[in-house]
Design an enzyme around this catalytic site. Structure first.
Site, short mmCIF file in Angstrom:
data_model
loop_
_atom_site.label_atom_id
_atom_site.label_comp_id
_atom_site.label_asym_id
_atom_site.label_seq_id
_atom_site.Cartn_x
_atom_site.Cartn_y
_atom_site.Cartn_z
N LYS A 54 23.90 41.12 52.91
CA LYS A 54 24.69 41.76 51.97
C LYS A 54 23.51 42.61 51.29
CE LYS A 54 28.47 38.77 51.54
NZ LYS A 54 29.18 37.79 50.70
N GLN A 98 28.26 33.87 45.59
CA GLN A 98 28.38 33.31 47.08
C GLN A 98 29.10 31.96 47.05
OE1 GLN A 98 27.81 35.19 49.78
NE2 GLN A 98 28.99 33.78 50.96
N ASP A 121 33.88 41.02 43.97
CA ASP A 121 34.34 40.44 45.08
C ASP A 121 35.90 40.20 45.20
OD1 ASP A 121 33.13 39.15 47.35
OD2 ASP A 121 32.48 37.33 46.19
#
Ligand code: NAP
Length: 294
Positions: A54, A98, A121
């Site tokens: 990412k 994450q 997200d």
């Protein structure tokens, strides 16, 4: 092969090129550099790889990224305090924690601590709630589900009015992609481990999304001829012919289903690359919104 291949890798590349242009313009015209903070707790190798990829993509398109790698025994308060600091940092427009977090941490509380405006997200409970409600929209849609919709749209197949069957009801894929398809006026059926006679349900699908994590589960006779088949699964199967001893396959038995479907994604190179492309897009959107440009 009768199905048209949906080239997720190529589509993600095109989106990245569009975003590169957009990021350059934001800088030139408005002096804005989109910023993404990644937060990784512990040393899960898969999570480390995802975060590295990412941040690499961010660098490629001109997004400023800051990585926070915390030890596995990080406490709840320390993690939430880092998130609060990032919420207040004007150079950061997106915060990515994450997942999965180590077991001792309260994931829901951490996601709740992320500012709605920086939830790139799309996993904040309020964003998920807005996704589920009629007449509301989340500030950010979750990345893998948003990428799936983008792939379907680029086939040219109209979503409205279609029968969509989703295999899997996870918070990160199955459930949110179902909500996105419902918002686009598909008629949705969500299947899971207690669904009876899966093939009879999946055969109704004009659009079939497989997100179960079971290698090559979906067979040719599960698929309606001409259907759009999106394979989200990433599964390792032993393969002595490969140097690393395994290969990656999806939840769909590609070799047989490609003879029945109208459009199909490969694994790898289908949904996977789209997830990061949507994260980059959400970060750019966050930066534009923060600057009052949206
Ligand atoms: P998950 O949280 O394990 O959820 C799996 C879902 O599938 C659950 O709803 C489960 O039902 C259902 N299921 C499991 N076995 C089943 C069976 N035999 N028949 C019917 N339903 C069954 O998985 P996930 O996180 O959604 O991920 C799914 C797959 O997508 C995995 O392979 C993952 O690696 C991959 N993935 C890929 C990306 C990407 O970027 N390409 C992103 C995320 C995930 P219950 O709810 O009843 O348990």
């Amino acid at each position: 092969m009768t199905a048209q291949l949906i080239d997720g890798k190529g589509i993600a590349q095109t989106i990245q090129e569009e975003l590169t242009q957009e990021v350059a313009e934001l800088k030139d015209k408005h002096g804005i550099v989109p910023g993404l903070a990644t937060v990784l707790v512990g040393d899960n190798p898969a999570s480390q790889t995802y975060v590295r990829m990412k941040r690499k993509r961010c660098a490629e398109i001109g997004i400023h990224s800051v990585g926070h790698a915390l030890p596995a025994d990080t406490g709840q308060e320390a993690l939430e305090s880092l998130v609060r600091g990032l919420n207040a940092d004007p150079a950061i427009h997106g915060i990515l924690v994450q997942l999965p977090l180590p077991g001792h941490l309260d994931e829901e509380a951490v996601l709740n601590a992320i500012s709605l405006a920086k939830d790139v997200d799309g996993f904040h409970p309020v964003n998920i709630g807005r996704l589920a409600m009629k007449g509301r929209a989340p500030l950010f849609a979750p990345c893998t589900p948003a990428g799936i919709i983008e792939l379907i749209d680029r086939t040219g197949v109209e979503i409205e009015g279609k029968e969509a069957v989703i295999l899997g009801r996870s918070n990160i894929v199955g459930l949110p992609v179902s909500m996105l398809l419902l918002k686009r006026n598909a008629t949705i059926t969500i299947c899971h481990s207690r669904t009876r006679d899966l093939p009879s349900v999946t055969r109704r699908a004009d659009i079939l999304i497989a997100a179960v994590g079971r290698a090559e589960m979906v067979k040719a006779d599960w698929v309606k001829p001409g259907a759009v088949v999106i394979d989200v699964g990433i599964n390792r199967v032993d393969d002595a012919t490969r140097k690393r001893g395994y290969r990656l396959v999806g939840d769909v038995d590609f070799e047989v289903v490609k003879e029945v479907a109208g459009h199909i994604t490969p694994v790898p190179g289908g949904v996977g690359p789209m997830t990061i492309a949507m994260l980059l897009r959400n970060t750019v959107t966050g930066a534009k919104r923060a600057a009052g440009l949206l």
